[in-house]
Design an enzyme around this catalytic site. Structure first.
Site, PDB file in Angstrom:
ATOM      1  N   HIS A 182     -11.063  -3.415   3.690  1.00 27.29           N
ATOM      2  CA  HIS A 182     -10.992  -3.016   5.099  1.00 27.29           C
ATOM      3  C   HIS A 182     -11.827  -1.771   5.398  1.00 27.29           C
ATOM      4  O   HIS A 182     -11.906  -1.366   6.549  1.00 27.29           O
ATOM      5  CB  HIS A 182      -9.535  -2.752   5.463  1.00 27.29           C
ATOM      6  N   ASP A 183     -12.414  -1.160   4.378  1.00 29.87           N
ATOM      7  CA  ASP A 183     -13.171   0.080   4.579  1.00 29.87           C
ATOM      8  C   ASP A 183     -14.682  -0.121   4.573  1.00 29.87           C
ATOM      9  O   ASP A 183     -15.428   0.861   4.686  1.00 29.87           O
ATOM     10  CB  ASP A 183     -12.819   1.100   3.490  1.00 29.87           C
TER      11      ASP A 183
ATOM     12  N   ASP B  27      -3.156   4.675  -2.310  1.00 28.87           N
ATOM     13  CA  ASP B  27      -4.236   5.205  -1.475  1.00 28.87           C
ATOM     14  C   ASP B  27      -4.714   6.572  -1.986  1.00 28.87           C
ATOM     15  O   ASP B  27      -3.879   7.443  -2.275  1.00 28.87           O
ATOM     16  CB  ASP B  27      -3.688   5.351  -0.052  1.00 28.87           C
TER      17      ASP B  27
ATOM     18  N   GLU C 125      -6.596   3.837  -5.637  1.00 29.68           N
ATOM     19  CA  GLU C 125      -7.908   4.020  -5.018  1.00 29.68           C
ATOM     20  C   GLU C 125      -8.471   5.338  -5.530  1.00 29.68           C
ATOM     21  O   GLU C 125      -7.812   6.380  -5.441  1.00 29.68           O
ATOM     22  CB  GLU C 125      -7.784   4.061  -3.499  1.00 29.68           C
TER      23      GLU C 125
ATOM     24  N   ASP D   5       0.866  -1.168   0.000  1.00 26.55           N
ATOM     25  CA  ASP D   5       0.000   0.000   0.000  1.00 26.55           C
ATOM     26  C   ASP D   5       0.906   1.223   0.000  1.00 26.55           C
ATOM     27  O   ASP D   5       1.818   1.318   0.811  1.00 26.55           O
ATOM     28  CB  ASP D   5      -0.865  -0.013   1.267  1.00 26.55           C
TER      29      ASP D   5
HETATM   30  C1  NOJ Z   1      -8.362   4.931   2.078  1.00 23.21           C
HETATM   31  C2  NOJ Z   1      -8.009   3.775   2.941  1.00 23.21           C
HETATM   32  O1  NOJ Z   1      -8.464   2.595   2.352  1.00 23.21           O
HETATM   33  C3  NOJ Z   1      -8.622   4.037   4.281  1.00 23.21           C
HETATM   34  O2  NOJ Z   1      -8.539   2.933   5.130  1.00 23.21           O
HETATM   35  C4  NOJ Z   1      -7.966   5.244   4.873  1.00 23.21           C
HETATM   36  O3  NOJ Z   1      -8.593   5.567   6.094  1.00 23.21           O
HETATM   37  C5  NOJ Z   1      -8.036   6.450   3.944  1.00 23.21           C
HETATM   38  N1  NOJ Z   1      -7.753   6.103   2.577  1.00 23.21           N
HETATM   39  C6  NOJ Z   1      -7.055   7.492   4.353  1.00 23.21           C
HETATM   40  O4  NOJ Z   1      -5.760   7.030   4.106  1.00 23.21           O
END
Ligand code: NOJ
Length: 568
Positions: free
Chosen positions: A335-336, A207, A262, A99
C-alpha cells in the site's frame, strides 16, 4: 512451545481494507465485503492474509494512526464481523495476521488525549515530551527541542500549550510517537498482542518496528543533512533488541504465530540481528525496501529510469545475505508504493510484464506477499490535480517540493508517478458501475475514485481468460507450494551484468528450478549454463505459447518469462 515455522510454506495476500470490497454499499471497503471474497482469496492458492490496520482511527494515515487497539473501525464493521472473517479464513486453510502499529498512535487515542492534557496524569509519560530549546509557544518565539525532521510533515515536533512542551512525531502531527522506554507502554503493547492472539490471529506485521527506541538524549542532527534529520538516533535505536526480545519472551513464544517487521532501509547484516534463527531471534522476517528503489534515489520522489541490475543486486544480496540463517519476506507491491507494472514493467505489455515480475520474486527463498490487485495487474491511476491526492505523505512531499521552487505541473507529474495513492484505488472486481467494489446497488460514490481502466482490468474479465495474469499467479503459487526446492534450495544467479534479463536458479539435491525473466520490450538472447540442459528440463510456466529452445538457448520475447524444472 515448539515453533512450527509454518510461515515458511505460506503465501500471503495483503488486504488494504478501505479499498478491498464494500459490503454495505457506502463506498468504503469493509469486513462483510472481505467475507464475500474469502473464496476468491483462497482460490489464489494463498495460505495467509495480512490486514493493513482495521482499528478505529481518524484515518489521517488510513489506519496507521490508531485510536483504539482493541476494536474494529466502525466503517469496517464490528469485532463480530472480524471474528467471522478470522474463522472464515481459518476454515479455508488461511492464517491471518494483523498490522501492529506501536511506534506511534493517533493523537485521538485516549492515551494521548490524556497525556497532552497535563504533565501530571497516568499517561503523562506515555509519549515523547520535551521542553522547547527556547521556552514558550512558537508564537512567543519558542523553538522545538531539536532539529529532527518528520518523515511526513515538516519538523518532528509539535507544541502543546497545556504542558508548555513539545511532542515528537516521526510521521504526521496526528501520529505522536509512543515512549517505549516507559514499561507501562511496553506492557500495553504486550496486552494488545495477547488480545489478538487469544482471539486466534496468527501473528503481526509490525509497522516501522526498527524505530521504536530513541536515543534518550534526542541529540540534534547535522543541520546540513538534507532530509530525515534525526533518523540515525531512532533507527535501530539503543534498546530496540531488548524490547523485541521482551515481546517475544513475554508473549509471542506462547503462540504458534509469526511476525514480520517493517524495516525501512535495513541491510541484510542488520536484519540478521533481528531475524537470525536461534534463541535470541526477535522477528521471523523483515520487509526491506532495497529492491523497491530500482527506479528512484532514496525515495520514490526522486525518480530515474528503472535499473534492472539494481533490482537484481538488491534481491540477490538478500537471498545470499540471509541464506540459511534467516528467512526473507518477499514482495513487489504494497500500500506504500505505486503499482509495480507502472514502475518496473510496462503498461503496454501489462500482462506479459506482470507475469515476468511475478516470476522475478515468487520463486525466491522466503515468504511471498501479494498485494490486492497485483494479481490482476492493476496499474497506476491518473490524478488531474494535486488536490485529488488523499495521502498525507504525498501532501507533505508536495509541500516540500513547492518550498524549493518545483512548479505545480512538475509536482503533479511526480504525484502521478510516485504517490501512494496509486496503490489505494478501489479493487477492480468487474466492469459494472462501481467496479464491483461498491456494494449494495453499486451506486454509492466510492471513497476514492476508481481507476478509469476498470472496464478492461478487473477480476471478472481475468477469470474468463485462461491466459490472464490472474490465472498465471494461481499457477505460479501452486507450483511454488509444490516444490520443496523453493523452500529449501540454494539461490544462484546468472547473467548478473545483463540489463534486460533476470535469471536465477534454486538448487537442492534432486531438484532444481531455473527462472528466466525478460524486462524489456525488445528481443533478448539467453543461453543456459551447461549444467542446465533445457531439453531435459520441464517447462512448467511461461507467458507465451510456443516456447522453444535450440542449442540450450533462446530469444526471449518482450517480457517473456520461463520457469524450468529439473528433477534427477
Ligand atoms: C509504514 C506504513 O506501511 C505506512 O503506510 C505508514 O504511513 C507508516 N508506516 C507510518 O505508520
Amino acid at each position: 512451545m515448539d515453533r512450527t515455522r509454518w510461515y515458511k510454506d505460506a503465501v500471503f495476500y495483503q488486504i488494504w481494507p478501505r479499498s478491498f470490497c464494500d459490503g454495505n454499499g457506502d463506498g468504503i471497503g469493509d469486513l462483510q465485503g472481505v467475507l464475500q471474497k474469502l473464496d476468491y482469496i483462497a482460490s489464489l492458492g494463498v495460505t495467509g492474509i495480512w490486514f493493513s490496520p482495521l482499528y478505529p482511527s481518524p484515518q489521517a494515515d488510513f489506519g496507521y494512526d490508531i485510536a483504539n487497539y482493541y476494536d474494529i473501525n466502525p466503517e469496517y464493521g464490528t469485532l463480530d464481523d472480524f471474528k467471522q472473517v478470522l474463522d472464515g479464513a481459518h476454515e479455508r486453510g488461511m492464517r491471518l495476521i494483523m498490522d501492529l502499529v506501536v511506534n506511534h498512535t493517533s493523537d485521538e487515542c485516549d492515551w494521548f488525549v490524556q497525556s497532552r492534557a497535563s504533565k501530571d496524569n497516568p499517561y503523562a509519560d506515555w509519549y515523547i515530551w520535551r521542553d522547547g530549546k527556547t521556552p514558550g509557544s512558537p508564537d512567543e518565539g519558542g523553538t522545538p527541542p531539536n532539529n529532527w525532521d518528520s518523515l511526513f510533515e515538516g519538523g518532528a515536533w509539535e507544541y502543546e500549550p497545556n504542558r508548555d512542551q513539545w511532542y515528537l512525531h516521526i510521521f504526521a502531527k496526528k501520529q505522536p510517537d509512543l515512549n517505549m522506554d516507559n514499561p507501562a507502554v511496553r506492557a500495553e503493547v504486550e496486552n494488545i498482542m495477547r488480545f489478538w492472539l487469544d482471539m486466534g490471529v496468527d501473528g503481526f506485521r509490525e509497522d516501522v518496528i526498527t524505530y521504536i527506541s530513541k536515543v534518550p538524549e534526542l541529540p540534534n542532527d547535522n543541520p546540513l543533512k538534507p532530509a530525515a534529520r534525526g533518523m540515525r538516533f531512532y533507527d535501530h535505536g539503543p534498546r530496540v533488541h531488548e524490547y523485541l526480545q521482551q515481546f517475544r519472551q513475554n508473549v509471542l513464544n506462547a503462540y504458534d504465530c509469526m511476525t514480520v517487521g517493517e524495516a525501512p532501509m535495513i541491510s541484510p547484516a542488520k536484519a540478521l540481528e533481528y531475524c537470525a534463527e536461534g534463541p535470541q531471534q526477535e522477528l521471523d522476517m523483515v520487509f526491506t525496501f532495497e529492491h523497491m528503489l530500482a527506479d528512484c534515489l532514496f525515495t520514490d520522489w526522486l525518480p530515474r529510469p528503472f535499473d534492472l541490475r539494481q533490482y537484481k543486486r538488491a534481491l540477490g544480496r538478500w537471498q545470499t545475505g540471509l541464506a540459511e540463517d534467516a528467512w526473507n519476506a518477499l514482495y513487489i507491491e504494497n500500500h506504500d508504493h505505486p503499482r509495480i507494472i507502472s514502475r518496473y514493467g510496462s503498461e503496454e505489455y501489462r500482462e506479459e510484464s506482470g507475469k515476468s515480475l511475478a516470476c522475478s520474486y515468487l520463486f525466491l527463498r522466503g515468504t511471498p506477499f501479494v498485494y490486492q490487485g497485483q494479481e490482476i495487474g492493476m496499474t497506476n491511476t491518473h490524478l488531474e490535480r494535486i488536490e485529488d491526492s488523499v495521502d498525507v505523505s504525498t501532501f507533505n512531499q508536495v509541500r516540500r517540493l513547492q518550498t524549493i521552487g518545483v512548479s505545480e505541473s512538475a509536482c503533479l507529474q511526480l504525484v502521478n508517478r510516485a504517490s501512494r495513492d496509486h496503490a489505494r484505488t478501489p479493487m477492480q472486481w468487474s466492469a459494472r458501475q462501481g467496479a464491483g467494489f461498491v456494494g449494495g446497488d453499486g451506486t454509492a460514490e466510492p471513497w476514492f475514485p476508481i481507476n478509469s481502466n476498470f472496464q478492461d482490468i478487473n477480476v471478472e474479465a481475468a477469470e474468463d481468460d485462461p491466459n490472464s495474469l490472474l490465472a498465471f499467479y494461481r499457477e505460479a503459487i501452486v507450483l511454488r507450494r509444490r516444490l520443496p526446492v523453493i523452500r529449501e534450495g540454494r539461490y544462484r544467479e546468472f547473467k548478473r551484468q545483463s540489463h534486460t534479463i533476470f535469471a536465477y536458479a534454486r538448487e537442492m539435491p534432486g531438484q532444481r528450478v531455473l527462472v528466466v525473466c525478460s524486462f524489456t520490450d525488445k528481443l533478448s538472447f539467453f543461453s543456459a549454463a551447461k549444467e542446465y540442459d533445457l531439453a531435459k528440463g520441464e517447462l512448467c510456466l511461461c507467458n507465451y505459447e510456443d516456447a522453444h529452445a535450440e542449442d540450450n538457448a533462446f530469444f526471449l520475447r518482450p517480457y517473456e518469462c520461463r520457469v524450468y524444472l529439473f528433477e534427477e
